[in-house]
Design a protein around this motif. Structure first.
Motif, PDB file in Angstrom:
ATOM      1  N   SER A  96      10.408 100.038  -3.810  1.00 61.87           N
ATOM      2  CA  SER A  96      10.162  99.688  -5.206  1.00 61.87           C
ATOM      3  C   SER A  96      11.388 100.001  -6.050  1.00 61.87           C
ATOM      4  O   SER A  96      12.351 100.622  -5.587  1.00 61.87           O
ATOM      5  CB  SER A  96       8.948 100.469  -5.716  1.00 61.87           C
ATOM      6  N   GLU A 143       6.181  94.092   1.636  1.00 63.66           N
ATOM      7  CA  GLU A 143       7.180  93.018   1.629  1.00 63.66           C
ATOM      8  C   GLU A 143       7.272  92.446   3.042  1.00 63.66           C
ATOM      9  O   GLU A 143       8.183  92.761   3.820  1.00 63.66           O
ATOM     10  CB  GLU A 143       8.533  93.577   1.200  1.00 63.66           C
ATOM     11  N   GLN A 146      10.490  90.900   4.849  1.00 65.67           N
ATOM     12  CA  GLN A 146      11.718  91.641   5.170  1.00 65.67           C
ATOM     13  C   GLN A 146      11.785  92.082   6.634  1.00 65.67           C
ATOM     14  O   GLN A 146      12.871  92.298   7.161  1.00 65.67           O
ATOM     15  CB  GLN A 146      11.825  92.881   4.275  1.00 65.67           C
ATOM     16  N   THR A 167      13.835  96.243  -3.997  1.00 64.15           N
ATOM     17  CA  THR A 167      13.182  95.273  -4.889  1.00 64.15           C
ATOM     18  C   THR A 167      12.997  95.903  -6.266  1.00 64.15           C
ATOM     19  O   THR A 167      13.293  97.080  -6.469  1.00 64.15           O
ATOM     20  CB  THR A 167      11.794  94.867  -4.352  1.00 64.15           C
ATOM     21  N   LEU A 169       9.982  95.851  -7.497  1.00 61.84           N
ATOM     22  CA  LEU A 169       8.524  95.977  -7.546  1.00 61.84           C
ATOM     23  C   LEU A 169       8.101  97.367  -8.032  1.00 61.84           C
ATOM     24  O   LEU A 169       8.858  98.328  -7.927  1.00 61.84           O
ATOM     25  CB  LEU A 169       7.940  95.744  -6.153  1.00 61.84           C
ATOM     26  N   GLY A 581       3.282  90.525  -8.064  1.00 66.55           N
ATOM     27  CA  GLY A 581       2.561  90.386  -6.809  1.00 66.55           C
ATOM     28  C   GLY A 581       1.121  89.982  -6.977  1.00 66.55           C
ATOM     29  O   GLY A 581       0.492  89.557  -6.030  1.00 66.55           O
ATOM     30  N   THR A 594       7.674  83.255  -1.466  1.00 66.18           N
ATOM     31  CA  THR A 594       8.421  84.494  -1.634  1.00 66.18           C
ATOM     32  C   THR A 594       8.725  84.781  -3.097  1.00 66.18           C
ATOM     33  O   THR A 594       8.189  85.713  -3.665  1.00 66.18           O
ATOM     34  CB  THR A 594       9.761  84.442  -0.872  1.00 66.18           C
ATOM     35  N   ARG A 595       9.516  83.969  -3.689  1.00 67.43           N
ATOM     36  CA  ARG A 595      10.021  84.382  -4.981  1.00 67.43           C
ATOM     37  C   ARG A 595       9.904  83.336  -6.092  1.00 67.43           C
ATOM     38  O   ARG A 595      10.245  83.615  -7.223  1.00 67.43           O
ATOM     39  CB  ARG A 595      11.495  84.757  -4.854  1.00 67.43           C
ATOM     40  N   ASN A 612       9.295  87.909  -9.355  1.00 63.45           N
ATOM     41  CA  ASN A 612       8.641  89.221  -9.480  1.00 63.45           C
ATOM     42  C   ASN A 612       9.526  90.240 -10.181  1.00 63.45           C
ATOM     43  O   ASN A 612       9.251  91.411 -10.170  1.00 63.45           O
ATOM     44  CB  ASN A 612       8.238  89.728  -8.108  1.00 63.45           C
TER      45      ASN A 612
END
Lengths: 706, 326
Positions: A96, A143, A146, A167, A169, A581, A594-595, A612
């Motif tokens: 995170s 994740e 990854q 990330t 996150l 998320g 994913t993004r 995100n």
């Protein structure tokens, strides 16, 4: 043989104590003048060898007891104990945003993420041969992209560690714990281990208490471990809340905007600036925004002491429509700025229409029970300031039989009415209206209302069975209520329960303490929330009539109504105020694999940045903004909250008694409790008990202490 | 603490009165210088009928049995058993072993000491004998086997008034003293018994009051000789319960009362073997004494001896009556 607490082996030095006592300390004997010396001498001569043997046995017993007790405290992992051998390890590694924080080390500053990777490497290298590892990097979710989803050989995991990415996150343990537990539950290996490497603070552990407590049942016999990284910040300001005061945001009206700050550090934070803005571009870093970009309001604050909380009132004047509003707090010396920002999409409308469906008051037949609700709502709207237009908050009061048109209604309060008891026509109207993405709030003492089956509301309003009322859980357990009534999460809600609610649902017991138990029941919080289609129903087991309680006469009643009103805006814009998320519920939108955020009914967006990432996001299609496509992503919310590492006792309490806490910074274990797998301590303690028993017998046999 | 035996309290007086009532009877035939209550080996003309015999000239015609003459027309002399007094030979053991138990520092003995109890029993026996008109002689074995004290008989037999007080006074002066002794001193009781055996004493009652903690075979031999001399033999063995049961716990150093020997041990470890040895020894003592027709009683110094002694006296009285005595 390895040891979970090897420093305890120093205790083996105590094994020398009985020997030293034997050699040094001699008991002063009792002197007895004796006549029958011949018999005595013969007895001594004939029993000498047996006595020596017994003395030696006693000494050996005592030395072994101490040595083995020390060994048990060092918690050895022995191959002959069931559960030893190859391990199936689920390694949850926190990636995170907070893991970017740099920590001072002997070799210079290093990020927590880097320390966590080192710790992971150490753990993987220490695994016995034949083990396999499921590497699960996580923020507010695992994740999955990854790392491979399948368990890997330790050597391959070491390579994967180097490819892990950081990330932005937030940290949420529960999804990662659930996924890891599911994966391990399907494992065919006997020795399972779940290890978390994270800087998760106490609040996050507390939020994950349910999952942690469930682990021993889901993974019986498995080991749970936690390596913590991160040290406390001396000062850390976190933006806890940002939103319009009173909940309902009115367009073109200067309206108070409430911002709540908290210093979770151990020192004061000085020279703070809180800014409210409507950024035009995405991103979490407020410094990347132009200084005057969509600036709404700004206020300064000299200082917040450690542990203190401040509520600031800014002013927002917004045109009609949906707007992304970002509140930021900046101050000198901050280490983790992402905690100081909070984005939110709000909708400013005018007018707001609130419908109160009421029954007749039991106190005054001429008065309706919604009277107090209306008064609270009027109080929230407030009087118009000189030169300003009165806030266009319209409160409508109707009876259950004539609900009328609901199209323009923003929020419905059912005052003292059990929805299953509504006329069918009214019930259908309310259901359709709520499912379309609206908020329905039902007040009433529902305790003891029996569940029903053939009812459009299902058992949504089934009351709590008084027989199931138990000792109230601790406040952290009423997490559902927290999510809705953030300002009331702690003291006011507590006061509400203790002071007022006990008058609401009396069980007739003489003991006031027993009545107080009604504040929360086992699994039945004060405030219940349930999704209904895209909408939401909130049920409060509270009276809204003075006949039920004095709640409506108390000062906290208007703010309580305000918090619920605010929730109306949250529900309406749920898709737009995303936790990173969290999948949006809008049928026209979905998250990319994913993004990317994209629309399903048009070409893929050209936006390529990570969706995100915390901040305000506008969706464009080929450079053209999509209508109303404004999203606030709360990537940083909760990060850095209470960065003081959770006390070991707290973590133990959360996880039962099967947790190993290892401090990755000091590489020194901070706790000693663990599960059963491979640990020989209990076996050794059993031997110690047997030795103690033998020692007692031998001591009795040998006739006293050495 | 005075070493004088105490009999002037109510319990002591009661005990003494009961003992006097029962008397200390000799079970064997004894020889005395005066008429008494004891059986004599001689025939005389007393109360207790012994036998008839044919008249021979010179017999006193007063003893003719005229009734027998009327029936048989033969002159028959009626003989009676002569009853006499006897001499009580009290052999009192006050060797250092009798000082047990005593304080290791001050050497004092209490009323539960073996030495005290032995002196008390001696006094009681002397007073009872005196009340029966019997003579009492006191022999002392105190481990001081020097030339000055070569004669162990410290009170010769006498029946004169005040003999009891003389005995009490003498006993007041006696007390066992711990100390290093030579092997000869250790067997002082055997020496004294040797003197008893070697003296030309009239047959009487020999009362041995001792713990018998000497080499048993010589002692046993001497006691057999005492019986062979015709003496009635009564042995009161005085032991302390600690010496029989070994009840001590923890680390204990046993200091020999008669030598410099010291033994440190944990009594718990040797208790079983020790008590077995002592029990075997006591059994052997009882058996040997029973074998020579001697009476034996074990007196525990730490217990009230009244019951033991009175039971013994009653037993002897009953046995005497059973054998035809008064």
């Amino acid at each position: 043989m390895g040891f979970l607490a090897p420093w305890m082996l120093l205790g083996a030095l105590t094994a020398g104590v009985p020997i030293a006592l034997h050699l040094i300390r001699r008991n002063k004997p009792t002197v007895v003048p004796w006549a029958a010396m011949d018999f005595l001498l013969r007895s001594v001569r004939e029993t000498r060898s047996a006595s020596r043997f017994r003395d030696m046995m006693l000494l050996v017993c005592r030395v072994f007891v101490l040595v083995l007790a020390t060994l048990a405290l060092a918690r050895p992992l022995a191959s002959w104990v069931p559960g030893t051998g190859p391990v199936d390890l689920a390694l949850l590694l926190d990636v995170s945003g907070s893991m970017r924080t740099e920590e001072p080390t002997a070799t210079g500053p290093r990020s927590r993420f880097s320390l966590a990777r080192d710790e992971a490497e150490r753990l993987v290298r220490a695994l016995p041969a034949g083990s396999r590892v499921r590497l699960m990097p996580f923020g507010d979710r695992v994740e999955a992209g990854q790392t491979p989803s399948e368990p890997l050989e330790p050597a391959l995991v070491l390579e994967s560690l180097g490819r892990l990415r950081q990330t932005d996150l937030a940290t949420r343990l529960e999804p990662a714990l659930d996924m890891a537990a599911d994966a391990l539950a399907q494992s065919d290996m006997a020795n399972k281990r779940l290890w978390i490497i994270s800087d998760a603070p106490a609040a996050i552990w507390a939020a994950s208490a349910g999952s942690l407590r469930a682990l021993p049942n889901r993974l019986p016999g498995a080991n749970l471990g936690w390596s913590r990284v991160g040290t406390a910040l001396t000062a850390h300001v976190q933006l806890m809340e940002s939103g319009p005061e009173g909940g309902l945001l009115l367009a073109n009206t200067r309206q108070p905007w409430r911002v709540r700050l908290r210093n979770t550090g151990t020192g004061p934070a000085r020279g703070l600036t809180v800014r409210l803005a409507m950024p035009q571009t995405g991103g979490a870093d407020p410094a990347a925004q132009p200084a005057d970009s969509g600036n709404i309001d700004e206020v300064s604050l000299a200082e917040i002491g450690p542990g203190q909380e401040r509520v600031l009132h800014l002013e927002a004047l917004l045109p009609e429509g949906r707007h992304g509003v970002m509140a930021t707090v900046t101050w000198a010396g901050e280490r983790w700025p992402i905690d100081g920002s909070m984005a939110r999409v709000v909708e400013a409308r005018s007018p707001r229409r609130v419908l109160v469906v009421e029954r007749t008051s039991t106190v005054d037949p001429g008065q309706a029970s919604g009277f107090f609700l209306e008064q609270a709502l009027v109080a929230l709207a407030g009087e118009a300031a000189p030169g300003e237009t009165k806030r266009p908050l319209e409160v409508l009061r109707r009876s259950p039989r004539e609900i009328g048109e609901l199209t323009d209604i923003d929020l419905v309060f059912l005052a003292g009415i059990s929805p299953p008891g509504l006329p069918d026509e009214s019930a259908r109207q309310l259901l359709d209206w709520c499912k379309a993405g609206r908020l329905l709030v039902a007040w009433g003492p529902f305790t003891g209302v029996p569940p029903v089956v053939d009812n459009p509301w299902g058992n949504l309003f089934a009351g709590v069975d008084p027989a199931q009322i138990q000792t109230p859980p601790s406040l952290p357990d009423i997490t559902q209520a927290r999510g809705i009534l953030a300002p009331f999460a702690l003291p006011p809600l507590d006061r509400l329960g203790r002071v007022i609610l006990r008058r609401l649902h009396s069980t007739g017991a003489e003991d006031p303490a027993e009545e107080m138990l009604l504040r929360t029941t086992a699994g039945a919080p004060l405030v219940r929330r349930q999704e209904l289609g895209r909408g939401e129903v909130i049920r409060l087991d509270l009276g809204v009539d003075a006949a039920d309680s004095d709640l409506v006469l108390s000062p906290i009643f208007p703010p309580l109504v305000g918090a619920l009103s605010s929730r109306a805006g949250e529900v309406a814009l749920a898709d737009h105020n995303l936790q990173a998320g969290a999948p949006p519920r809008s049928p026209g939108l979905e998250l990319g694999p994913t993004r990317l955020l994209r629309t399903t009914d048009s070409a893929e967006t050209s936006e390529t940045r990570a969706w995100n990432k915390a901040g305000i996001w506008r969706l464009e299609e080929n450079g053209v903004p999509v209508r109303d496509a404004v999203w606030a992503v709360r990537g940083g919310t909760g990060e850095g909250d209470d960065l003081e590492p959770a006390p070991t006792s707290v973590v133990h309490e959360l996880a039962g008694d099967s947790l190993v806490v290892v401090d990755a910074n000091s590489t020194e274990a901070a706790g000693i409790l663990t599960g059963q797998g491979g640990e020989a301590a209990w076996w050794i303690l059993l031997v110690v008990l047997m030795l103690l028993l033998s020692e007692g017998l031998v001591a009795r046999w040998a006739g006293g202490s050495l | 603490m005075s070493g004088a035996p105490i009999l002037d309290d109510s319990a002591g007086q009661g005990f003494l009165a009961k003992a006097k009532a029962l008397g200390l009877r000799a079970l064997a035939q004894v020889e005395g210088g005066r008429i008494g209550e004891q059986k004599s080996p001689r025939r005389g003309f007393s109360v207790e009928f012994a036998q008839h015999r044919e008249y021979v000239p010179g017999d006193d015609p007063r003893h003719l049995d005229w009734r027998a003459y009327a029936r048989t027309e033969r002159l028959t002399i009626k003989e009676y058993r002569q009853e006499t007094n006897y001499t009580l030979q009290v052999v009192l053991d006050q060797t250092p072993s009798m000082a047990s138990p005593s304080s290791p520092d001050k050497g004092l003995e209490g009323h539960t000491g073996k030495g005290y109890q032995a002196r008390l029993l001696s006094l009681v026996a002397g007073l009872v004998a005196q009340s029966q008109g019997d003579q009492t002689s006191l022999w002392l074995a105190d481990g001081r086997n020097d030339s000055r004290r070569g004669d162990a008989c410290i009170i010769p037999a006498t029946v004169r008034a005040g003999a009891g007080q003389m005995l009490a006074n003498q006993l007041r002066e006696i007390r066992p003293q711990p100390g290093n002794e030579s092997p000869a001193q250790k067997s002082d009781l055997a020496r004294v018994l040797g003197q008893v055996v070697s003296r030309p004493l009239r047959r009487g009652l020999v009362l041995v009051i001792s713990d018998l903690l000497e080499e048993w075979d010589p002692l046993s031999s001497l006691l057999r000789q005492v019986r062979a001399r015709g003496h009635d033999l009564l042995v009161l063995q005085v032991l302390h319960s600690d010496e029989i049961d070994m009840p001590f716990t923890g680390d204990v150093r046993f200091d020999d009362l008669e030598s410099a020997t010291r033994v440190s041990t944990r009594p718990h470890q040797i208790r079983q073997r020790y008590t077995t040895l002592v029990a075997e020894w006591l059994d052997r003592v009882r058996a040997d004494l029973r074998g020579v027709g001697a009476d034996h009683a074990l007196v525990r110094a730490d217990k009230d001896p009244h019951d033991t002694v009175l039971t013994l006296l009653a037993d002897r009285l009953a046995r005497r009556k059973a054998s035809g005595g008064s």
